[in-house]
Design an enzyme around this catalytic site. Sequence first.
Site, PDB file in Angstrom:
ATOM      1  N   ARG A 152      -1.535   9.543  35.477  1.00  0.00           N
ATOM      2  CA  ARG A 152      -1.340   9.464  37.019  1.00  0.00           C
ATOM      3  C   ARG A 152      -2.748   9.374  37.818  1.00  0.00           C
ATOM      4  O   ARG A 152      -2.684   8.807  38.801  1.00  0.00           O
ATOM      5  CB  ARG A 152      -0.483  10.720  37.652  1.00  0.00           C
ATOM      6  CG  ARG A 152       0.713  10.893  37.087  1.00  0.00           C
ATOM      7  CD  ARG A 152       1.916  11.580  37.875  1.00  0.00           C
ATOM      8  NE  ARG A 152       1.292  12.939  38.003  1.00  0.00           N
ATOM      9  CZ  ARG A 152       1.918  13.788  37.124  1.00  0.00           C
ATOM     10  NH1 ARG A 152       2.415  13.569  36.255  1.00  0.00           N
ATOM     11  NH2 ARG A 152       1.403  15.143  37.339  1.00  0.00           N
ATOM     12  N   TYR A 199      -3.607   6.965  40.940  1.00  0.00           N
ATOM     13  CA  TYR A 199      -4.102   7.107  42.188  1.00  0.00           C
ATOM     14  C   TYR A 199      -5.199   6.491  42.654  1.00  0.00           C
ATOM     15  O   TYR A 199      -5.532   6.314  43.837  1.00  0.00           O
ATOM     16  CB  TYR A 199      -4.252   8.851  42.086  1.00  0.00           C
ATOM     17  CG  TYR A 199      -3.228   9.964  41.865  1.00  0.00           C
ATOM     18  CD1 TYR A 199      -1.989   9.336  41.987  1.00  0.00           C
ATOM     19  CD2 TYR A 199      -3.239  11.031  41.285  1.00  0.00           C
ATOM     20  CE1 TYR A 199      -0.741  10.135  41.738  1.00  0.00           C
ATOM     21  CE2 TYR A 199      -2.405  11.780  40.955  1.00  0.00           C
ATOM     22  CZ  TYR A 199      -0.848  11.300  41.229  1.00  0.00           C
ATOM     23  OH  TYR A 199      -0.065  12.196  40.967  1.00  0.00           O
ATOM     24  N   TYR A 245       5.310  10.382  51.573  1.00  0.00           N
ATOM     25  CA  TYR A 245       6.626  11.005  51.971  1.00  0.00           C
ATOM     26  C   TYR A 245       6.014  12.668  52.313  1.00  0.00           C
ATOM     27  O   TYR A 245       4.967  13.081  51.434  1.00  0.00           O
ATOM     28  CB  TYR A 245       7.771  10.875  51.012  1.00  0.00           C
ATOM     29  CG  TYR A 245       7.516  12.022  49.766  1.00  0.00           C
ATOM     30  CD1 TYR A 245       6.657  11.716  48.820  1.00  0.00           C
ATOM     31  CD2 TYR A 245       8.596  12.938  49.725  1.00  0.00           C
ATOM     32  CE1 TYR A 245       6.666  12.614  47.863  1.00  0.00           C
ATOM     33  CE2 TYR A 245       8.690  13.731  48.650  1.00  0.00           C
ATOM     34  CZ  TYR A 245       7.803  13.638  47.732  1.00  0.00           C
ATOM     35  OH  TYR A 245       7.650  14.245  46.611  1.00  0.00           O
TER      36      TYR A 245
END
Lengths: 260, 87
Positions: A66, A70, A92
Amino acid sequence: MRNGSLTVVGTGHLIAGQATPEALQSIKTAKKFFYLVGDPATAYWLETLNPTAETLENSFRIGRNRMDSYLEMVERVLAPVRKGLRVTVAFYGHPGVFVFPSHEAVRRARSEGFAATMLPGISAEDCLFADLGVDPGQQGCQSFEATDFILRKRKFDARSPLILWQVGGIGVTTFRSKHLWSRAGLRLLTSVLRKTYPAEHEVIVYEAAQYPVCPPIIQPVPLSQLPKARVSIISTLYVPPREMARPDRRMLARLGLRSA
Amino acid sequence: MPKKARAKKAKPQDERKKLARFFIQLSRDPGLRGRFGKNPHGTMVKAGLSKKHIAVVRSGDPKRIRKTLGSAGPPGCFILLFPWKKR
């Protein structure tokens, strides 16, 4: 200050219902707009607000670390800033709560001499306070990322509420498409909590409402049953206090107070 | 691809957009929310939702709704803070 700027905003959790007026203004007036949201309807809505809208979701790939994703997002967001454009990126929830790329993009933009701002949004914790009727002013509140809580053996006060984030993804470093990423992690977390709380202590698996036709998911379970609970990667665990904290008599006296 | 076949294929996408628009309006329009509270079925029919999508909305199941809208995975699973690496 160089030409080009970055504004990071949040869309909240409820589709199209929790973005602040200043976030909306920033989205609508941006010369380049990026977004990373968890729902196709929110994505559709954002695309109607700004014709330059571009998703960052494709920086993720199943099995990819991840952090690599990023860092790619940060570079994608900063590229038009460096070209002198006014850029807005929406995440979000709250853009500064559990969002590495937002903080990193703001840091790098500022270090390169660009104006960079983060606007507050509505986080899962904000929704939890409202939906569970928890006021952090009453008994305090402790909030940890679940893997961090386990790995760093975080010290906490069982007389105060404990909120653990990402309980469905404990120990998982890659991106996965399943709803629950690690049942084994959940079992480990339960064993850690059992050192402090009794087996029958009722905890709540919580998910903020995302659609206006669905209530929030509020699933009370005895702690011992947590490994079997319906948990997803967006679940947050609320652990109520084991007991009330009593005020210290000497401190009461020093402040000239007495119990009401 | 013949025109007719293309139009037929695009339909589910349009239906999904209609459903997305309905949720967006429901979130942003208190009047619509009020009407939906009193008469969910009638409000959805008026919004042009298909029978299938009306059933999905009425299920109140976020996973089912998400899948219908076109997302295979869980919501918001991609902005997690995680500084650790596998050995």
